[in-house]
Motif scaffolding. Structure first.
Motif, PDB file in Angstrom:
ATOM      1  N   TYR A 526       0.732  -1.181  -0.004  1.00 34.22           N
ATOM      2  CA  TYR A 526       0.024   0.167   0.001  1.00 34.22           C
ATOM      3  C   TYR A 526       0.878   1.164   0.065  1.00 34.22           C
ATOM      4  CZ  TYR A 526      -3.738  -2.919   0.998  1.00 34.22           C
ATOM      5  OH  TYR A 526      -4.773  -4.179   0.917  1.00 34.22           O
ATOM      6  N   LYS A 527       1.983   1.076  -0.148  1.00 37.52           N
ATOM      7  CA  LYS A 527       3.054   2.350  -0.140  1.00 37.52           C
ATOM      8  C   LYS A 527       3.547   2.348  -1.632  1.00 37.52           C
ATOM      9  CE  LYS A 527       7.849   3.695   1.145  1.00 37.52           C
ATOM     10  NZ  LYS A 527       8.911   3.198   1.587  1.00 37.52           N
ATOM     11  N   PRO A 528       2.905   3.526  -2.369  1.00 37.77           N
ATOM     12  CA  PRO A 528       3.437   3.736  -3.869  1.00 37.77           C
ATOM     13  C   PRO A 528       4.815   3.980  -4.167  1.00 37.77           C
ATOM     14  CG  PRO A 528       2.065   5.370  -3.024  1.00 37.77           C
ATOM     15  CD  PRO A 528       2.158   4.493  -1.755  1.00 37.77           C
ATOM     16  N   LEU A 529       5.359   3.999  -5.315  1.00 37.78           N
ATOM     17  CA  LEU A 529       6.700   4.303  -5.505  1.00 37.78           C
ATOM     18  C   LEU A 529       6.497   5.929  -5.316  1.00 37.78           C
ATOM     19  CD1 LEU A 529       7.861   1.836  -8.404  1.00 37.78           C
ATOM     20  CD2 LEU A 529       8.474   1.794  -5.868  1.00 37.78           C
ATOM     21  N   SER A 530       7.683   6.511  -5.197  1.00 42.18           N
ATOM     22  CA  SER A 530       7.807   8.089  -4.928  1.00 42.18           C
ATOM     23  C   SER A 530       7.639   8.727  -6.308  1.00 42.18           C
ATOM     24  CB  SER A 530       9.133   8.167  -4.334  1.00 42.18           C
ATOM     25  OG  SER A 530      10.182   7.968  -4.902  1.00 42.18           O
ATOM     26  N   THR A 531       8.023   7.873  -7.522  1.00 38.79           N
ATOM     27  CA  THR A 531       7.854   8.728  -8.798  1.00 38.79           C
ATOM     28  C   THR A 531       7.363   7.730  -9.686  1.00 38.79           C
ATOM     29  OG1 THR A 531       8.889   9.990 -10.087  1.00 38.79           O
ATOM     30  CG2 THR A 531      10.277   8.400  -9.377  1.00 38.79           C
ATOM     31  N   ASP A 532       7.069   7.993 -10.939  1.00 43.10           N
ATOM     32  CA  ASP A 532       6.647   7.197 -12.165  1.00 43.10           C
ATOM     33  C   ASP A 532       8.102   6.401 -12.381  1.00 43.10           C
ATOM     34  OD1 ASP A 532       4.879   6.204 -14.399  1.00 43.10           O
ATOM     35  OD2 ASP A 532       6.562   6.805 -15.415  1.00 43.10           O
ATOM     36  N   PHE A 533       7.610   5.054 -12.293  1.00 43.37           N
ATOM     37  CA  PHE A 533       8.874   3.927 -12.426  1.00 43.37           C
ATOM     38  C   PHE A 533       9.331   3.843 -13.944  1.00 43.37           C
ATOM     39  CE2 PHE A 533      10.791  -0.106 -13.164  1.00 43.37           C
ATOM     40  CZ  PHE A 533      11.793   0.044 -12.102  1.00 43.37           C
ATOM     41  N   LYS A 534       8.503   3.972 -14.832  1.00 41.21           N
ATOM     42  CA  LYS A 534       8.881   3.648 -16.020  1.00 41.21           C
ATOM     43  C   LYS A 534       9.778   4.943 -16.600  1.00 41.21           C
ATOM     44  CE  LYS A 534       6.935   2.471 -20.739  1.00 41.21           C
ATOM     45  NZ  LYS A 534       5.730   2.112 -21.323  1.00 41.21           N
ATOM     46  N   SER A 535       9.340   5.946 -16.233  1.00 36.43           N
ATOM     47  CA  SER A 535      10.218   7.299 -16.665  1.00 36.43           C
ATOM     48  C   SER A 535      11.797   7.327 -15.768  1.00 36.43           C
ATOM     49  CB  SER A 535       9.532   8.368 -15.986  1.00 36.43           C
ATOM     50  OG  SER A 535       8.290   8.745 -16.638  1.00 36.43           O
ATOM     51  N   GLU A 536      11.973   6.668 -14.494  1.00 34.32           N
ATOM     52  CA  GLU A 536      12.832   6.512 -13.749  1.00 34.32           C
ATOM     53  C   GLU A 536      13.754   5.659 -14.527  1.00 34.32           C
ATOM     54  OE1 GLU A 536      15.903   7.357 -11.391  1.00 34.32           O
ATOM     55  OE2 GLU A 536      14.305   8.348 -11.822  1.00 34.32           O
ATOM     56  N   PHE A 537      13.164   4.313 -14.887  1.00 37.00           N
ATOM     57  CA  PHE A 537      13.785   3.222 -15.482  1.00 37.00           C
ATOM     58  C   PHE A 537      14.602   3.894 -16.740  1.00 37.00           C
ATOM     59  CE2 PHE A 537      14.075  -0.119 -18.456  1.00 37.00           C
ATOM     60  CZ  PHE A 537      15.013  -0.925 -17.972  1.00 37.00           C
ATOM     61  N   GLN A 538      13.828   4.535 -17.638  1.00 38.92           N
ATOM     62  CA  GLN A 538      14.410   5.236 -18.757  1.00 38.92           C
ATOM     63  C   GLN A 538      15.514   6.169 -18.345  1.00 38.92           C
ATOM     64  OE1 GLN A 538      13.303   4.110 -21.919  1.00 38.92           O
ATOM     65  NE2 GLN A 538      15.448   5.224 -22.367  1.00 38.92           N
ATOM     66  N   ASN A 539      15.271   7.070 -17.375  1.00 34.99           N
ATOM     67  CA  ASN A 539      16.370   7.878 -16.774  1.00 34.99           C
ATOM     68  C   ASN A 539      17.803   7.222 -16.615  1.00 34.99           C
ATOM     69  OD1 ASN A 539      14.527  10.367 -16.975  1.00 34.99           O
ATOM     70  ND2 ASN A 539      14.149  10.153 -14.974  1.00 34.99           N
ATOM     71  N   VAL A 540      17.547   6.148 -15.984  1.00 33.17           N
ATOM     72  CA  VAL A 540      18.693   5.340 -15.577  1.00 33.17           C
ATOM     73  C   VAL A 540      19.188   4.589 -16.750  1.00 33.17           C
ATOM     74  CG1 VAL A 540      19.479   3.177 -14.305  1.00 33.17           C
ATOM     75  CG2 VAL A 540      17.802   4.498 -13.242  1.00 33.17           C
ATOM     76  N   VAL A 541      18.642   4.255 -17.785  1.00 29.86           N
ATOM     77  CA  VAL A 541      18.960   3.746 -18.791  1.00 29.86           C
ATOM     78  C   VAL A 541      19.743   4.744 -19.614  1.00 29.86           C
ATOM     79  CG1 VAL A 541      18.493   2.777 -21.067  1.00 29.86           C
ATOM     80  CG2 VAL A 541      17.368   1.764 -18.931  1.00 29.86           C
ATOM     81  N   ASN A 542      19.246   6.015 -19.864  1.00 29.14           N
ATOM     82  CA  ASN A 542      19.749   7.029 -20.410  1.00 29.14           C
ATOM     83  C   ASN A 542      21.093   7.464 -19.883  1.00 29.14           C
ATOM     84  OD1 ASN A 542      17.552   7.113 -22.291  1.00 29.14           O
ATOM     85  ND2 ASN A 542      16.480   8.753 -21.096  1.00 29.14           N
ATOM     86  N   SER A 543      20.985   7.602 -18.428  1.00 26.72           N
ATOM     87  CA  SER A 543      22.541   7.835 -17.974  1.00 26.72           C
ATOM     88  C   SER A 543      23.329   6.985 -18.129  1.00 26.72           C
ATOM     89  CB  SER A 543      22.289   8.082 -16.318  1.00 26.72           C
ATOM     90  OG  SER A 543      22.203   6.656 -15.991  1.00 26.72           O
ATOM     91  N   HIS A 544      23.085   5.640 -18.230  1.00 23.68           N
ATOM     92  CA  HIS A 544      24.245   4.737 -18.536  1.00 23.68           C
ATOM     93  C   HIS A 544      24.720   4.802 -20.144  1.00 23.68           C
ATOM     94  CE1 HIS A 544      24.918   2.246 -14.961  1.00 23.68           C
ATOM     95  NE2 HIS A 544      23.563   2.743 -14.538  1.00 23.68           N
ATOM     96  N   PHE A 545      23.582   5.110 -21.026  1.00 27.25           N
ATOM     97  CA  PHE A 545      23.998   5.274 -22.323  1.00 27.25           C
ATOM     98  C   PHE A 545      24.961   6.236 -22.529  1.00 27.25           C
ATOM     99  CE2 PHE A 545      22.816   6.484 -26.557  1.00 27.25           C
ATOM    100  CZ  PHE A 545      22.957   5.595 -27.345  1.00 27.25           C
ATOM    101  N   ILE A 546      24.786   7.466 -21.811  1.00 28.76           N
ATOM    102  CA  ILE A 546      25.506   8.599 -22.194  1.00 28.76           C
ATOM    103  C   ILE A 546      26.888   8.321 -21.574  1.00 28.76           C
ATOM    104  CG2 ILE A 546      26.191  10.990 -21.137  1.00 28.76           C
ATOM    105  CD1 ILE A 546      23.180  11.331 -20.800  1.00 28.76           C
ATOM    106  N   GLU A 547      26.840   7.442 -20.496  1.00 23.32           N
ATOM    107  CA  GLU A 547      28.388   7.295 -20.057  1.00 23.32           C
ATOM    108  C   GLU A 547      29.061   6.117 -21.108  1.00 23.32           C
ATOM    109  OE1 GLU A 547      30.044   7.944 -17.394  1.00 23.32           O
ATOM    110  OE2 GLU A 547      28.668   9.273 -16.934  1.00 23.32           O
ATOM    111  N   ILE A 548      28.317   5.354 -21.627  1.00 22.16           N
ATOM    112  CA  ILE A 548      28.741   4.332 -22.525  1.00 22.16           C
ATOM    113  C   ILE A 548      29.293   4.990 -23.768  1.00 22.16           C
ATOM    114  CG2 ILE A 548      28.380   2.395 -24.290  1.00 22.16           C
ATOM    115  CD1 ILE A 548      26.046   1.828 -21.919  1.00 22.16           C
TER     116      ILE A 548
END
Length: 550
Positions: A526-548
């Motif tokens: 009953y405790k929701p995630l603090s932000t939209d998960f799909k957006s955050e997953f994409q943010n994480v992917v993008n940050s690694h993509f930039i590093e790569i």
């Protein structure tokens, strides 16, 4: 505030015994709690102090933490209370008006014969916005079948609502000293704030209602009651529909109680609460004076995208080691079907399906003990995988082709298994679960083709990992590492892997008891995630993509 001030007020109303220690020891535990909290709490004497309540409460909390010597199971609760409440011996109308205008909750406690006024500044509270609001799936049907001739009113029976709440909850905080001021504000609203009631009627009788306040273009619920099954849920849904059809910016639901999440509530810390209330309009909105038939709401869209699940009536599973003990002490139910209702009911009780459809097995439901889990704070990415992520050739997506992912998982050869437990029944029901918003897939692509991936179920802040497939090296492993980073960033509580696997163990997975898992799950669902998960997953992917590609 000191105990002497409190006792002197009590002495004005009654005679205190000579032995003060015996008198204090005679308090019941709830009275002790309120006394300790009030004595150590922040005293508010002027409305202006409420402008700085957060800073004052933080300062007072740090002092109280140092000085509080009271040792009892109340101690942590007292500390929590004095970090959220300011107290006053007087129910000052101007302080109460000021509190309402700032979105602070006016409440009360009782010490012996003395009522204590408190201003609650919740560390966390639940808020619904027009974008997050949703109506449970069965509301339309309930109105059509049971409540079509019921009516909704506002501010028709403010005093009666208070009395009905007191009757329903005799030990509640609506003491006369406080409600007398509420009555004054109700009859004399100002440009920014008003005190209000919401009522549901049938055949001239009040069957449900609540009281709350309006501050600008925001509405806050304080307390309510209902006398008939389901009418409280209908009232909640229609009140939300009314609020957001009539220009209210948000709906403040106060303290976190699980049922509120069904209507789209999300948890806000003090900073976010302040942001909401800082942006409300100074000119107050008002409720209609017109009586509205509940059937009139049927002209609105009252649908819910999760219509195939009745969230109110979960299917109950047997306790482990009872009904099906002869077939295995982890089995809690055996059925000949699997659908969305039983699947949702299972996850809400820490149960999962596992059976071989191609071998003709019935649907078997498990609750394993121990339970193999991964806590976000325990997650560690192996050095070899970190090295791989720095040069990963893959592209990562979420929910792009769920059915394809689960079908690929079904094809995987697994050590110690002759076939697969993912048959057509499982593929069909989890695909529906995905469309309902609960099941999710994570895909790994290489040159436009699937190279790996996994899927699972996300409810609240619990992720139930189901299955994974790998076609090219380190594909699904790297996707899982990115998933865990995003899950942790969003405030995820626990990843359930059900039973031990070498793969999850290498990330920090561990066995815990079934009871421990169920305790964690019960709150986290009953405790929701603090932000939209799909957006955050994409943010994480993008940050690694930039590093790569630097």
């Amino acid at each position: 505030m000191t105990i002497q001030k409190i006792l002197s007020r009590i002495a004005q109303k009654t005679s205190l015994p000579e032995n003060l220690d015996d008198y204090l020891n005679s308090f019941d535990r709830n009275c002790v709690f309120v006394t300790v909290a009030a004595v150590n709490g922040l005293e508010i004497e002027t409305p202006e102090e409420l402008n700085h309540i957060e800073e004052l409460l933080e300062l007072n909390f740090s002092r109280a933490k140092e000085n509080l010597s009271y040792e009892d199971f109340f101690e942590s609760a007292v500390l929590d209370t004095i970090s959220q409440d300011a107290f006053s011996l007087d129910f000052d109308e101007e302080i109460i008006r000021k509190a309402i205008s700032l979105g602070l909750y006016p409440m009360a406690g009782k010490i012996d014969v003395l009522n204590i006024f408190s201003v609650r500044h919740h560390n966390k509270k639940l808020i619904i916005t027009p974008e997050s609001f949703r109506i449970p799936h069965n509301i339309k049907s309930l109105i059509e079948k049971k409540f079509s001739d019921y009516t909704l009113t506002f501010n028709k029976a403010f005093t009666q609502c208070i009395e009905e709440i007191r009757t329903a909850y005799p030990d509640n905080w609506l003491v006369p000293d406080l409600t007398d001021v509420f009555e004054i504000i109700h009859k004399n609203p100002d440009e920014k704030i008003s005190m209000n009631s919401v009522e549901i009627w049938h055949d001239g009788k009040l069957v449900a209602g609540e009281i709350g306040f309006i501050s600008g273009n925001a509405y806050a619920s304080l307390s309510g009651f209902h006398k008939e099954n389901d009418i409280g849920n209908v009232q909640m849904a229609l009140l939300g529909k009314y609020l957001f059809e009539n220009g209210f910016a948000f709906w403040d639901l106060g303290m976190t109680i699980p049922y509120k999440f069904r209507y789209g509530a999300f948890e806000c810390d003090r900073k976010l609460q302040k942001d909401f209330y800082d942006n409300i309009k100074n000119k107050r909105l008002s409720f209609t004076t017109k009586e509205t038939k509940l059937s009139d709401f049927l002209k609105y869209d009252l649908s819910c995208r999760k219509e195939e699940i009745d969230f109110e009536h979960l299917i109950t599973f047997s306790e482990p080691n009872t009904k099906w003990a002869a077939y295995g002490r982890q089995i809690v139910e055996i059925t000949d079907y699997i659908n969305m209702q039983i699947l949702y009911s299972a996850y809400m009780q820490g149960v999962f399906p596992w059976f071989s459809e191609e071998d003709g097995e019935p649907v078997t439901w498990y609750s394993t003990d121990p339970r193999f889990v991964l806590m976000p704070e325990d997650f560690h990415c192996p050095k070899s995988l970190k090295k791989f992520l720095k040069k990963s050739p893959y592209t990562y997506t979420m929910d792009k082709c769920f059915r394809k992912v689960i079908e690929e998982c079904a094809k995987m050869k697994r050590q110690g298994q002759n076939g697969t437990w993912i048959g057509n029944k499982m593929i069909d029901v989890y695909t529906k679960f995905h469309k309902a918003g609960f099941a999710h897939s994570f895909e790994v692509w290489h040159d436009g083709k699937l190279a790996g991936g996994f899927y699972g179920v996300l409810i609240g802040s619990v992720f139930f990992g189901e299955s994974m497939f790998t076609i090219e090296p380190d594909s699904s492993k790297s996707a899982f590492a990115l998933f865990m980073e995003a899950f942790k960033n969003c405030g995820g509580t626990i990843v359930d892997s059900q039973s031990y696997t070498d793969n999850i163990a290498r990330y920090g997975g561990k066995n815990i008891s079934r009871d421990a898992f169920l305790r964690i799950e019960k709150e986290a669902l009953y405790k929701p995630l603090s932000t939209d998960f799909k957006s955050e997953f994409q943010n994480v992917v993008n940050s690694h993509f930039i590093e790569i590609h630097k």
